[in-house]
Design a protein around this motif. Structure first.
Motif, PDB file in Angstrom:
ATOM      1  N   ALA B 253       0.695  -1.105   0.011  1.00  0.00           N
ATOM      2  CA  ALA B 253      -0.087   0.003   0.004  1.00  0.00           C
ATOM      3  C   ALA B 253       0.913   1.282   0.112  1.00  0.00           C
ATOM      4  O   ALA B 253       0.547   2.159  -0.703  1.00  0.00           O
ATOM      5  CB  ALA B 253      -0.875  -0.180   1.253  1.00  0.00           C
ATOM      6  N   SER B 254       1.709   1.194   0.736  1.00  0.00           N
ATOM      7  CA  SER B 254       2.638   2.514   0.807  1.00  0.00           C
ATOM      8  C   SER B 254       3.639   2.607  -0.256  1.00  0.00           C
ATOM      9  O   SER B 254       3.618   3.771  -1.078  1.00  0.00           O
ATOM     10  CB  SER B 254       3.840   2.418   2.102  1.00  0.00           C
ATOM     11  N   LEU B 255       3.955   1.535  -1.080  1.00  0.00           N
ATOM     12  CA  LEU B 255       4.448   1.575  -2.254  1.00  0.00           C
ATOM     13  C   LEU B 255       3.669   2.032  -3.205  1.00  0.00           C
ATOM     14  O   LEU B 255       4.121   2.992  -4.231  1.00  0.00           O
ATOM     15  CB  LEU B 255       5.293   0.278  -2.527  1.00  0.00           C
ATOM     16  N   LYS B 256       2.513   1.508  -3.300  1.00  0.00           N
ATOM     17  CA  LYS B 256       1.658   2.253  -4.346  1.00  0.00           C
ATOM     18  C   LYS B 256       1.296   3.679  -4.457  1.00  0.00           C
ATOM     19  O   LYS B 256       1.124   4.472  -5.082  1.00  0.00           O
ATOM     20  CB  LYS B 256       0.319   1.365  -4.276  1.00  0.00           C
ATOM     21  N   LEU B 257       1.321   4.037  -2.937  1.00  0.00           N
ATOM     22  CA  LEU B 257       1.029   5.497  -2.960  1.00  0.00           C
ATOM     23  C   LEU B 257       2.364   6.477  -3.459  1.00  0.00           C
ATOM     24  O   LEU B 257       2.220   7.463  -4.054  1.00  0.00           O
ATOM     25  CB  LEU B 257       1.013   5.716  -1.441  1.00  0.00           C
ATOM     26  N   LEU B 258       3.663   5.712  -3.210  1.00  0.00           N
ATOM     27  CA  LEU B 258       4.803   6.235  -3.781  1.00  0.00           C
ATOM     28  C   LEU B 258       5.175   6.202  -5.182  1.00  0.00           C
ATOM     29  O   LEU B 258       5.742   6.820  -5.623  1.00  0.00           O
ATOM     30  CB  LEU B 258       6.024   5.721  -2.937  1.00  0.00           C
ATOM     31  N   LEU B 259       4.169   5.285  -5.852  1.00  0.00           N
ATOM     32  CA  LEU B 259       4.172   5.112  -7.400  1.00  0.00           C
ATOM     33  C   LEU B 259       3.552   6.424  -7.905  1.00  0.00           C
ATOM     34  O   LEU B 259       3.837   6.680  -9.116  1.00  0.00           O
ATOM     35  CB  LEU B 259       3.356   3.908  -7.761  1.00  0.00           C
ATOM     36  N   VAL B 260       2.760   6.975  -7.305  1.00  0.00           N
ATOM     37  CA  VAL B 260       1.910   8.129  -7.904  1.00  0.00           C
ATOM     38  C   VAL B 260       2.800   9.121  -8.163  1.00  0.00           C
ATOM     39  O   VAL B 260       2.914   9.598  -9.471  1.00  0.00           O
ATOM     40  CB  VAL B 260       0.790   8.358  -6.914  1.00  0.00           C
ATOM     41  N   PRO B 261       3.655   9.725  -7.425  1.00  0.00           N
ATOM     42  CA  PRO B 261       4.520  10.713  -7.756  1.00  0.00           C
ATOM     43  C   PRO B 261       5.632  10.217  -8.907  1.00  0.00           C
ATOM     44  O   PRO B 261       6.000  11.048  -9.638  1.00  0.00           O
ATOM     45  CB  PRO B 261       5.438  11.055  -6.547  1.00  0.00           C
ATOM     46  N   PHE B 262       5.901   9.016  -8.873  1.00  0.00           N
ATOM     47  CA  PHE B 262       6.975   8.450  -9.924  1.00  0.00           C
ATOM     48  C   PHE B 262       6.233   8.573 -11.081  1.00  0.00           C
ATOM     49  O   PHE B 262       6.963   9.174 -12.192  1.00  0.00           O
ATOM     50  CB  PHE B 262       7.194   7.053  -9.428  1.00  0.00           C
ATOM     51  N   VAL B 263       5.131   7.901 -11.188  1.00  0.00           N
ATOM     52  CA  VAL B 263       4.464   8.031 -12.630  1.00  0.00           C
ATOM     53  C   VAL B 263       4.318   9.442 -13.137  1.00  0.00           C
ATOM     54  O   VAL B 263       4.343   9.773 -14.364  1.00  0.00           O
ATOM     55  CB  VAL B 263       3.150   7.112 -12.619  1.00  0.00           C
ATOM     56  N   ALA B 264       3.603  10.330 -12.298  1.00  0.00           N
ATOM     57  CA  ALA B 264       3.311  11.650 -12.431  1.00  0.00           C
ATOM     58  C   ALA B 264       4.538  12.514 -12.997  1.00  0.00           C
ATOM     59  O   ALA B 264       4.326  13.267 -13.765  1.00  0.00           O
ATOM     60  CB  ALA B 264       2.768  12.199 -11.223  1.00  0.00           C
ATOM     61  N   SER B 265       5.544  12.324 -12.381  1.00  0.00           N
ATOM     62  CA  SER B 265       6.783  13.026 -12.928  1.00  0.00           C
ATOM     63  C   SER B 265       7.274  12.614 -14.008  1.00  0.00           C
ATOM     64  O   SER B 265       7.674  13.691 -14.886  1.00  0.00           O
ATOM     65  CB  SER B 265       7.936  12.797 -11.796  1.00  0.00           C
ATOM     66  N   ILE B 266       7.200  11.363 -14.483  1.00  0.00           N
ATOM     67  CA  ILE B 266       7.664  11.087 -15.992  1.00  0.00           C
ATOM     68  C   ILE B 266       6.547  11.500 -16.827  1.00  0.00           C
ATOM     69  O   ILE B 266       7.016  12.051 -17.775  1.00  0.00           O
ATOM     70  CB  ILE B 266       7.619   9.264 -15.908  1.00  0.00           C
ATOM     71  N   LEU B 267       5.505  11.415 -16.623  1.00  0.00           N
ATOM     72  CA  LEU B 267       4.471  11.818 -17.593  1.00  0.00           C
ATOM     73  C   LEU B 267       4.329  13.291 -17.622  1.00  0.00           C
ATOM     74  O   LEU B 267       4.506  13.907 -18.922  1.00  0.00           O
ATOM     75  CB  LEU B 267       3.059  11.648 -17.151  1.00  0.00           C
ATOM     76  N   ALA B 268       4.677  14.062 -16.523  1.00  0.00           N
ATOM     77  CA  ALA B 268       5.080  15.470 -16.408  1.00  0.00           C
ATOM     78  C   ALA B 268       6.178  16.052 -17.340  1.00  0.00           C
ATOM     79  O   ALA B 268       6.218  16.809 -18.324  1.00  0.00           O
ATOM     80  CB  ALA B 268       5.231  15.937 -15.123  1.00  0.00           C
ATOM     81  N   ALA B 269       7.343  15.315 -17.229  1.00  0.00           N
ATOM     82  CA  ALA B 269       8.420  15.525 -17.906  1.00  0.00           C
ATOM     83  C   ALA B 269       8.532  15.358 -19.507  1.00  0.00           C
ATOM     84  O   ALA B 269       8.834  16.073 -20.373  1.00  0.00           O
ATOM     85  CB  ALA B 269       9.731  14.853 -17.228  1.00  0.00           C
ATOM     86  N   GLU B 270       7.401  14.483 -19.913  1.00  0.00           N
ATOM     87  CA  GLU B 270       7.287  13.959 -21.209  1.00  0.00           C
ATOM     88  C   GLU B 270       6.310  14.878 -21.891  1.00  0.00           C
ATOM     89  O   GLU B 270       6.356  14.851 -23.280  1.00  0.00           O
ATOM     90  CB  GLU B 270       7.205  12.583 -21.493  1.00  0.00           C
ATOM     91  N   LEU B 271       5.198  15.054 -21.128  1.00  0.00           N
ATOM     92  CA  LEU B 271       3.764  15.680 -21.833  1.00  0.00           C
ATOM     93  C   LEU B 271       3.443  17.038 -21.451  1.00  0.00           C
ATOM     94  O   LEU B 271       2.909  17.667 -22.382  1.00  0.00           O
ATOM     95  CB  LEU B 271       2.771  14.694 -21.331  1.00  0.00           C
ATOM     96  N   ILE B 272       3.994  17.564 -20.516  1.00  0.00           N
ATOM     97  CA  ILE B 272       3.617  18.737 -20.028  1.00  0.00           C
ATOM     98  C   ILE B 272       4.546  20.044 -20.372  1.00  0.00           C
ATOM     99  O   ILE B 272       5.618  19.680 -20.589  1.00  0.00           O
ATOM    100  CB  ILE B 272       3.362  18.952 -18.539  1.00  0.00           C
ATOM    101  N   SER B 273       3.909  20.949 -21.059  1.00  0.00           N
ATOM    102  CA  SER B 273       4.680  22.068 -21.589  1.00  0.00           C
ATOM    103  C   SER B 273       5.581  22.747 -20.408  1.00  0.00           C
ATOM    104  O   SER B 273       5.430  22.692 -19.355  1.00  0.00           O
ATOM    105  CB  SER B 273       3.690  23.223 -22.058  1.00  0.00           C
ATOM    106  N   ALA B 274       6.790  23.257 -21.110  1.00  0.00           N
ATOM    107  CA  ALA B 274       7.746  23.856 -20.246  1.00  0.00           C
ATOM    108  C   ALA B 274       7.178  24.839 -19.159  1.00  0.00           C
ATOM    109  O   ALA B 274       7.578  24.650 -18.025  1.00  0.00           O
ATOM    110  CB  ALA B 274       8.725  24.543 -21.177  1.00  0.00           C
TER     111      ALA B 274
END
Lengths: 368, 332
Positions: B253-274
């Protein structure tokens, strides 16, 4: 007929565990990120640099003509290698173009940022253009760029505009950029993680001798496994709907979505149960789960790369989960989704009895 | 020294099991496959479907500038156009000319490019090599390969964090941690020693993935530094999740919560404008991703590597400081 009470018992236990609440918390965080942080449309414009190598007045005139449709330039200062580089930023439909004032700045910016740069000489000169690329561009790309710059495109613009285009689908639906994250999010968070959770649950039950206790009860191993897997699957389903409903509204086919989450989860939790049967402690089980999870995540990651068609990815079963989630969200190809569901359910039906047999025959976990 | 001894003993025990070797081998094999399978990206954006033998001259012309796929009949061609990627077809219109066939959801720039290419062919325009001079920086790795290997290296980091937390929880379930309280080994040394296996896994496996994918031209001291900072995340993540959980499911459960910032950060770096990237500056995963990608694209300079490394470690440490008091209370 002990299945339903067993599922109810597992659900009750699950609802009392921190896992259940963390699943809900993850779903709510994902939802907040999707609705309030992620823009509805991603900015897909590429960044490029340019320098016009002409006397000042001519350069200004050419710049004005080149970017006539882009609106007025924005004066910006770029930082590179400790230097400040003044530039003019033009924003077109497809690109952000920074026009700099010398060749050295153009080359340094292209080298350090990985973006493409164009140097324009006098029209008619040989060469009239210099392109600063990275090195991974193909010969065909260079031929294409050369072709575009080999004649005055404006002269051919009218003819190009008159080209007839026929669409095979009249009004094809497409996921909005924000919605396009859902197939990855749902397949990884709601379906694939089932492997990890199921393996964790079962190995814990081995450690705490719950599985051993089952041998002296009338309950069957198949019922025990099904109850565990159902609890995990139902939680995944709830989480999936919490994330999807506010983002998609009434636009998705929720019946198909629920079906693919249930069938996909059944398949993945069956893998988790089978893996758990081989290991006595979670550390060893995790290494196996880890390896399989990494492979199963690939189709989800590739689905985020627009326009990519990699046929080899179709050999990974999770490809069909990602694609079916997408089709359900678009409410499009129900036949395809149903076929995928049947395939995944069949896979689960093959794996689950195998696990039950392993637990039963070898008394795995009983020895502890 | 006690910590190192515990780590070495743990490492020896781990590598006696074949399955533990697997955890390193699988991502490395995957990286190798990515290195082989990813196409030479930055290819022309245009892909065109044509009917085989219908107009060989047209096919030859198109093949110079675009990816061309040939089909024996209209049914196969239409099926291909309807697939998920963006490909248009040029087919006879029945009146002696040709028409562009699309699925209908292709981006405008694809349609414009196909229209332009068809017009150039009809007008008989050929590329004039004297008009354009190309320079490049010798970076031959395609962007898709870089993105996939960067994501793989970070997935290895997170999974190593999971391995650490599971090792700690395993010791709790076996009550070894209780036994340690009555031994001369401090509890912290024991837990840190057990966690180092995950850190080493993250570091070694990450470096091997980079090599297996064929990134031989990258700056290896930069790679090792950024991997070290990424493995620091796995240490903190695993340490926190392991100490705060009393059973495997809580750890998951703790690790799944920690996966959220992980996935969000990669998506942000790739998809969100500067302009919106700053929203993710708080995440150590964001800086680790930026650092690994910068090193693999060979655009990173030492100043940016040190910035990414420093921010990754500092933000992980801040997270540790924020959560540790609560965890400590639980331990006591």
């Amino acid at each position: 007929m002990k299945l339903l009470p067993s599922i109810r018992r597992e659900l009750t236990l699950l609802s009392r565990s921190i896992y259940f609440y963390s699943e809900i918390a993850v779903a709510v965080i994902c939802l907040v990120v999707l609705l309030f942080v992620m823009p509805e449309h991603f900015d897909a414009r590429a960044t490029e640099y340019a320098f016009i190598d002409l006397p000042r007045e001519q350069a200004e005139a050419m710049e004005e003509a080149l970017f006539a449709d882009a609106g007025p330039a924005e004066g910006v200062t770029l930082k590179n290698r400790g230097h400040e580089i003044p530039a003019r930023l033009y924003t077109t439909d497809m690109k952000y173009v920074y026009v700099v004032d010398n060749r050295a700045s153009l080359s340094a910016l292209c080298e350090d940022t990985g973006h493409i740069g164009t140097l324009l000489h006098e029209p008619g000169a040989d060469p009239a253009y210099e392109y600063f690329l990275q090195g991974n561009e193909t010969a065909r790309y260079k031929e294409y760029v050369t072709l575009l710059l080999s004649s005055d495109f404006n002269e051919l613009l009218d003819a190009a505009d008159k080209q007839e285009v026929r669409a095979l689908e009249e009004n094809p639906r497409k996921l909005a950029d924000r919605q396009s994250v859902l197939p990855l999010m749902l397949s990884v968070n709601c379906v694939l993680m089932g492997i990890l959770v199921t393996a964790g649950y079962i190995v814990e039950d081995k450690k705490t001798k719950v599985i051993k206790a089952l041998r002296v009860t009338p309950s069957r191993m198949g019922v025990y496994l099904t109850a565990k897997m159902s609890a995990v699957t139902l939680t995944s389903l709830a989480v999936g709907l919490i994330i999807t409903a506010p983002v998609m509204g009434g636009g998705a086919n929720y019946f198909l979505l629920c079906l693919i989450i249930v069938c996909g989860s059944f398949f993945t939790v069956s893998i988790g149960a089978l893996l758990a049967s081989f290991f006595e402690d979670i550390g060893k089980a995790f290494t196996a789960v880890f390896a399989i999870l990494v492979v199963l995540m690939i189709p989800g990651i590739l689905s985020m790369i627009a326009g990519l068609n990699a046929p080899w990815v179709k050999v990974i079963p999770s490809y069909y989960i990602v694609e079916s989630v997408k089709e359900s969200l678009l409410d499009r190809d129900a036949g395809y989704v149903l076929l995928c569901c049947a395939g995944l359910a069949a896979g689960g039906l093959i794996l689950m009895p195998l696990s039950a047999r392993r637990y039963k025959a070898a008394g795995i976990g009983v020895g502890g | 020294m006690k910590t190192i001894r515990i780590f070495l003993r743990d490492l020896k025990g781990t590598f006696r099991q074949f399955i533990a070797v697997w955890i390193i081998v699988v991502p490395v094999v995957l990286a190798f496959i990515i290195g082989l399978a990813t196409p030479g990206a930055s290819d022309t954006p245009i892909r065109i479907a044509l009917l085989r033998g219908e107009n060989p001259a047209q096919a030859s012309y198109m093949e110079i500038y675009a990816g061309v796929e040939l089909f024996n009949d209209m049914a196969a061609l239409e099926k291909r156009v309807l697939e998920r990627d963006d490909i248009a077809a040029i087919v006879p219109d029945g009146a002696g000319g040709y028409v562009i066939l699309t699925q209908g959801n292709e981006p405008d720039y694809i349609i414009s490019a196909v229209k332009a290419l068809k017009t150039y062919w009809e007008q008989g325009v050929l590329a004039d090599p004297s008009k354009v001079l190309f320079h490049d920086f010798g970076r031959t790795d395609p962007p898709l390969k870089i993105t996939l290997v960067t994501a793989l290296v970070l997935i290895v980091t997170v999974m190593s964090g999971m391995l650490i937390s599971i090792n700690i929880v395993d010791e709790k379930v076996d009550r070894t941690i209780r036994a340690i309280r009555v031994s001369p080994v401090p509890l912290t040394s024991f837990v840190v020693g057990k966690s180092l296996t995950g850190v080493v896994n993250s570091l070694v496996c990450g470096a091997l993935c980079v090599l297996a994918a064929g990134f031989f031209g990258v700056d290896f001291p930069q790679v090792l530094l950024i991997l070290l900072s990424a493995s620091f995340i796995s240490f903190v993540v695993g340490f926190m999740a392991g100490l705060s959980s009393n059973d495997f499911i809580s750890a998951m459960a703790s690790l799944k919560l920690l996966l959220v910032p992980f996935v969000a950060s990669i998506l942000a770096a790739e998809l969100i404008s500067a302009g919106w990237q700053w929203l993710f500056y708080w995440s150590p995963f964001y800086w680790a991703y930026d650092g690994v990608k910068g090193v693999l694209t060979q655009t990173a300079r030492w100043s940016t590597v040190l910035r990414d490394t420093g921010l990754t470690m500092a933000l992980s440490f801040v997270a540790y400081l924020l959560f540790y008091p609560g965890i400590k209370r639980k331990l006591v």
